[in-house]
Design an enzyme around this catalytic site. Structure first.
Site, PDB file in Angstrom:
ATOM      1  N   GLY A  10       0.826  -1.218   0.000  1.00 21.88           N
ATOM      2  CA  GLY A  10       0.000   0.000   0.000  1.00 21.88           C
ATOM      3  C   GLY A  10       0.852   1.257   0.000  1.00 21.88           C
ATOM      4  O   GLY A  10       0.455   2.296   0.542  1.00 21.88           O
ATOM      5  N   GLY A  13      -0.046   5.189  -1.069  1.00 20.46           N
ATOM      6  CA  GLY A  13      -1.033   6.005  -0.367  1.00 20.46           C
ATOM      7  C   GLY A  13      -0.423   7.177   0.374  1.00 20.46           C
ATOM      8  O   GLY A  13       0.772   7.479   0.237  1.00 20.46           O
ATOM      9  N   GLN A  14      -1.262   7.837   1.185  1.00 22.37           N
ATOM     10  CA  GLN A  14      -0.844   9.050   1.897  1.00 22.37           C
ATOM     11  C   GLN A  14       0.359   8.783   2.808  1.00 22.37           C
ATOM     12  O   GLN A  14       1.330   9.527   2.815  1.00 22.37           O
ATOM     13  CB  GLN A  14      -2.014   9.602   2.726  1.00 22.37           C
ATOM     14  CG  GLN A  14      -1.736  10.971   3.315  1.00 22.37           C
ATOM     15  CD  GLN A  14      -2.690  11.353   4.440  1.00 22.37           C
ATOM     16  OE1 GLN A  14      -3.536  10.574   4.856  1.00 22.37           O
ATOM     17  NE2 GLN A  14      -2.548  12.571   4.934  1.00 22.37           N
ATOM     18  N   LEU A  15       0.303   7.721   3.582  1.00 24.97           N
ATOM     19  CA  LEU A  15       1.391   7.409   4.515  1.00 24.97           C
ATOM     20  C   LEU A  15       2.587   6.788   3.794  1.00 24.97           C
ATOM     21  O   LEU A  15       3.738   7.178   4.018  1.00 24.97           O
ATOM     22  CB  LEU A  15       0.858   6.451   5.608  1.00 24.97           C
ATOM     23  CG  LEU A  15       1.861   5.907   6.614  1.00 24.97           C
ATOM     24  CD1 LEU A  15       2.544   7.032   7.393  1.00 24.97           C
ATOM     25  CD2 LEU A  15       1.158   4.959   7.602  1.00 24.97           C
ATOM     26  N   ASP A  34       2.222  -1.693  -4.431  1.00 22.35           N
ATOM     27  CA  ASP A  34       0.826  -1.244  -4.357  1.00 22.35           C
ATOM     28  C   ASP A  34       0.047  -1.963  -5.440  1.00 22.35           C
ATOM     29  O   ASP A  34       0.625  -2.511  -6.379  1.00 22.35           O
ATOM     30  CB  ASP A  34       0.735   0.290  -4.536  1.00 22.35           C
ATOM     31  CG  ASP A  34      -0.529   0.875  -3.898  1.00 22.35           C
ATOM     32  OD1 ASP A  34      -1.624   0.577  -4.386  1.00 22.35           O
ATOM     33  OD2 ASP A  34      -0.411   1.600  -2.901  1.00 22.35           O
ATOM     34  N   ASP A  52      -0.813  -7.316  -5.029  1.00 20.53           N
ATOM     35  CA  ASP A  52      -2.139  -7.300  -4.406  1.00 20.53           C
ATOM     36  C   ASP A  52      -2.056  -8.137  -3.127  1.00 20.53           C
ATOM     37  O   ASP A  52      -1.763  -9.333  -3.187  1.00 20.53           O
ATOM     38  CB  ASP A  52      -3.153  -7.908  -5.393  1.00 20.53           C
ATOM     39  CG  ASP A  52      -4.574  -7.891  -4.852  1.00 20.53           C
ATOM     40  OD1 ASP A  52      -4.753  -7.612  -3.651  1.00 20.53           O
ATOM     41  OD2 ASP A  52      -5.490  -8.164  -5.638  1.00 20.53           O
ATOM     42  N   TYR A 142     -14.297  -0.295   9.264  1.00 20.31           N
ATOM     43  CA  TYR A 142     -12.862   0.007   9.327  1.00 20.31           C
ATOM     44  C   TYR A 142     -12.332  -0.235  10.748  1.00 20.31           C
ATOM     45  O   TYR A 142     -11.340  -0.946  10.946  1.00 20.31           O
ATOM     46  CB  TYR A 142     -12.664   1.460   8.910  1.00 20.31           C
ATOM     47  CG  TYR A 142     -11.269   2.006   9.034  1.00 20.31           C
ATOM     48  CD1 TYR A 142     -10.217   1.483   8.296  1.00 20.31           C
ATOM     49  CD2 TYR A 142     -10.999   3.092   9.878  1.00 20.31           C
ATOM     50  CE1 TYR A 142      -8.934   2.012   8.393  1.00 20.31           C
ATOM     51  CE2 TYR A 142      -9.730   3.635   9.972  1.00 20.31           C
ATOM     52  CZ  TYR A 142      -8.698   3.091   9.229  1.00 20.31           C
ATOM     53  OH  TYR A 142      -7.434   3.625   9.327  1.00 20.31           O
ATOM     54  N   LYS A 146      -9.772  -3.111  12.055  1.00 20.49           N
ATOM     55  CA  LYS A 146      -8.471  -2.757  12.645  1.00 20.49           C
ATOM     56  C   LYS A 146      -8.353  -3.307  14.066  1.00 20.49           C
ATOM     57  O   LYS A 146      -7.277  -3.714  14.502  1.00 20.49           O
ATOM     58  CB  LYS A 146      -8.267  -1.242  12.629  1.00 20.49           C
ATOM     59  CG  LYS A 146      -7.993  -0.667  11.248  1.00 20.49           C
ATOM     60  CD  LYS A 146      -6.590  -0.996  10.757  1.00 20.49           C
ATOM     61  CE  LYS A 146      -6.285  -0.351   9.424  1.00 20.49           C
ATOM     62  NZ  LYS A 146      -4.894  -0.552   8.975  1.00 20.49           N
TER      63      LYS A 146
HETATM   64  P1  NAD Z   1      -4.373   5.345   1.523  1.00 20.63           P
HETATM   65  O1  NAD Z   1      -5.788   5.003   1.232  1.00 20.63           O
HETATM   66  O2  NAD Z   1      -3.861   6.679   1.137  1.00 20.63           O
HETATM   67  O3  NAD Z   1      -3.423   4.255   0.872  1.00 20.63           O
HETATM   68  C1  NAD Z   1      -3.700   2.872   0.915  1.00 20.63           C
HETATM   69  C2  NAD Z   1      -3.018   2.226  -0.269  1.00 20.63           C
HETATM   70  O4  NAD Z   1      -3.341   0.830  -0.238  1.00 20.63           O
HETATM   71  C3  NAD Z   1      -3.523   2.778  -1.623  1.00 20.63           C
HETATM   72  O5  NAD Z   1      -2.425   3.260  -2.370  1.00 20.63           O
HETATM   73  C4  NAD Z   1      -4.184   1.572  -2.285  1.00 20.63           C
HETATM   74  O6  NAD Z   1      -3.993   1.513  -3.686  1.00 20.63           O
HETATM   75  C5  NAD Z   1      -3.490   0.404  -1.583  1.00 20.63           C
HETATM   76  N1  NAD Z   1      -4.274  -0.826  -1.628  1.00 20.63           N
HETATM   77  C6  NAD Z   1      -5.613  -0.974  -1.450  1.00 20.63           C
HETATM   78  N2  NAD Z   1      -5.965  -2.266  -1.622  1.00 20.63           N
HETATM   79  C7  NAD Z   1      -4.813  -2.958  -1.882  1.00 20.63           C
HETATM   80  C8  NAD Z   1      -4.528  -4.325  -2.141  1.00 20.63           C
HETATM   81  N3  NAD Z   1      -5.487  -5.243  -2.173  1.00 20.63           N
HETATM   82  N4  NAD Z   1      -3.239  -4.669  -2.347  1.00 20.63           N
HETATM   83  C9  NAD Z   1      -2.251  -3.744  -2.327  1.00 20.63           C
HETATM   84  N5  NAD Z   1      -2.473  -2.427  -2.113  1.00 20.63           N
HETATM   85  C10 NAD Z   1      -3.747  -2.049  -1.891  1.00 20.63           C
HETATM   86  O7  NAD Z   1      -4.149   5.073   3.077  1.00 20.63           O
HETATM   87  P2  NAD Z   1      -3.078   5.775   4.029  1.00 20.63           P
HETATM   88  O8  NAD Z   1      -3.707   6.993   4.550  1.00 20.63           O
HETATM   89  O9  NAD Z   1      -1.764   5.853   3.365  1.00 20.63           O
HETATM   90  O10 NAD Z   1      -3.039   4.721   5.216  1.00 20.63           O
HETATM   91  C11 NAD Z   1      -2.058   3.719   5.277  1.00 20.63           C
HETATM   92  C12 NAD Z   1      -2.364   2.865   6.485  1.00 20.63           C
HETATM   93  O11 NAD Z   1      -2.343   3.669   7.662  1.00 20.63           O
HETATM   94  C13 NAD Z   1      -3.726   2.189   6.435  1.00 20.63           C
HETATM   95  O12 NAD Z   1      -3.616   0.888   6.938  1.00 20.63           O
HETATM   96  C14 NAD Z   1      -4.575   3.048   7.337  1.00 20.63           C
HETATM   97  O13 NAD Z   1      -5.597   2.319   7.944  1.00 20.63           O
HETATM   98  C15 NAD Z   1      -3.564   3.524   8.356  1.00 20.63           C
HETATM   99  N6  NAD Z   1      -3.962   4.794   8.962  1.00 20.63           N
HETATM  100  C16 NAD Z   1      -3.976   5.939   8.219  1.00 20.63           C
HETATM  101  C17 NAD Z   1      -4.398   7.124   8.801  1.00 20.63           C
HETATM  102  C18 NAD Z   1      -4.453   8.412   8.016  1.00 20.63           C
HETATM  103  O14 NAD Z   1      -4.954   9.418   8.551  1.00 20.63           O
HETATM  104  N7  NAD Z   1      -3.942   8.451   6.786  1.00 20.63           N
HETATM  105  C19 NAD Z   1      -4.797   7.135  10.140  1.00 20.63           C
HETATM  106  C20 NAD Z   1      -4.795   5.951  10.855  1.00 20.63           C
HETATM  107  C21 NAD Z   1      -4.350   4.785  10.261  1.00 20.63           C
HETATM  108  C1  AKB Z   2      -9.755   7.773   8.739  1.00 23.99           C
HETATM  109  O1  AKB Z   2     -10.271   8.887   8.944  1.00 23.99           O
HETATM  110  O2  AKB Z   2     -10.359   6.773   8.347  1.00 23.99           O
HETATM  111  C2  AKB Z   2      -8.265   7.649   9.019  1.00 23.99           C
HETATM  112  C3  AKB Z   2      -8.033   7.161  10.396  1.00 23.99           C
HETATM  113  C4  AKB Z   2      -8.087   8.093  11.539  1.00 23.99           C
HETATM  114  O3  AKB Z   2      -7.815   5.997  10.595  1.00 23.99           O
HETATM  115  N1  AKB Z   2      -7.653   8.912   8.772  1.00 23.99           N
END
Ligand code: NAD
Ligand code: AKB
Length: 316
Positions: A10, A13-15, A34, A52, A142, A146
């Protein structure tokens, strides 16, 4: 430079976009993966592969072939998207994690990072200074996935000896990649709209306080926790992890100090009830004690940095 070979799922994504770049500064081999194609930034600085997480055999072959010994499993569906498609979110979040856990245990991967979230808490959890150990009755798919994920991680640590580590991230705020389908996304979007249009319509009510964190803190904390000697890690479910807490009206007021003609309006939607089920602030005393966690950014410092960076992007 550390010699471990790391796989990040993944990563687009943002993180992941920012975590991969930070890991590549300290580890020789960090392979970003990804479902979707990688950004030039991810591809130029190292290897990128389409993977995947729902396809266990493909994941296992890759891990064997490249002698992966650490995985950062970021792939997931976030809260707002998850509520629109619960079956899909459960499958990606649960089956994806189970595949990764099994592949780790079966192929000698020594360390796994699992990103948890404040969404593991629910409406019956104490909202202010939410303790590490407390009532947890999440009411989003969600959050449920988690929380179950945290329990699986703890089980793999106890029963299979896998060095699993996890943080309960608050809403993450960043400018390099936009937020991906969560309830806290407003706190990213507001900066882009402020820089581009000087106004923003918020999907949460003005006084909805939520825990948040600026990405540089999140990246530093993640790496600090992952580098801590195993004997100091006392939590194998998910560490409470705090940055700052604020409501939309608070961030709007900070933005107005820099962009005086910025205006905000409010049109709450289905994400309001998700936000109301989550804590307002987090007690991360255990993270402080175990591995010395301390955030650097408060709302004011973050707002200045975000606006400087999104304005630079907007004017390119
Ligand atoms: P995001 O949605 O920006 O990125 C997730 C990535 O996962 C995407 O690029 C997507 O293409 C990829 N993905 C989805 N299904 C997939 C699959 N089957 N196989 C491979 N890749 C796949 O999410 P994020 O914000 O970068 O979050 C990353 C992690 O951090 C997540 O597990 C999320 O729950 C956790 N998290 C994020 C936040 C936040 O505010 N961003 C907060 C708490 C927890
Ligand atoms: C969401 O809003 O779903 C995420 C999180 C706090 O896990 N940014």
């Amino acid at each position: 430079m550390h010699s471990d070979t790391i796989l990040v799922t993944g990563a687009g994504g943002q993180l992941g976009t920012e975590l991969v770049l930070a890991l590549r500064k300290i580890y020789k081999t960090v392979i970003a993966s990804d479902l979707k194609d990688g950004t030039p930034e991810l591809k130029e600085g190292g290897d990128f592969v389409r993977l995947d997480v729902l396809y266990k055999n493909g994941l296992a072959d890759f891990v064997k072939r490249f002698n992966i010994n650490q995985i950062y499993h970021l792939a997931a569906i976030l809260s707002a998207t998850g509520e629109k498609n619960p079956e899909f979110a459960w499958r990606v979040n649960m089956k994806g994690l189970r595949n990764v856990l099994d592949v780790c245990a079966e192929n000698g991967v020594k360390k796994l990072f699992f990103p948890s979230t404040i969404a593991v808490f629910g409406p019956t959890t104490p909202k202010v200074n939410t303790p590490q150990y407390t009532v947890m009755e999440p009411n989003t798919i969600y959050g449920i996935s988690k929380q179950a994920g945290e329990r699986w991680c703890d089980w793999y640590f106890q029963k299979r000896g896998l060095d699993v580590r996890s943080l309960r991230y608050p809403g993450l705020i960043s400018y390099k990649t936009k937020a991906g389908g969560g309830t806290t996304d407003y706190a990213v979007d507001i900066f882009f709209e402020a820089a581009e249009k000087k106004k923003y319509e918020c999907f949460l009510k003005h006084d909805t306080v939520l825990p948040m964190m600026y990405m540089p803190d999140a990246i530093r904390g993640t790496i600090e926790m992952m580098e801590t000697p195993a004997e100091k890690i006392t939590v194998r479910s998910g560490y409470n992890f705090a940055g700052c807490s604020f409501a939309p009206q608070d961030v709007a007021a900070e933005i107005k100090k820099i962009i005086p003609d910025f205006s905000i309006s409010y049109k709450p939607d289905f994400r309001q009830s998700i936000a109301e089920s989550w804590p307002q602030s987090i007690d991360d005393a255990v993270a402080q004690k175990d591995w010395g966690w301390k955030p650097e950014f408060d709302l004011s410092k973050m707002t200045k940095d975000m606006l400087a960076n999104v304005s630079a992007i907007a004017h390119v």
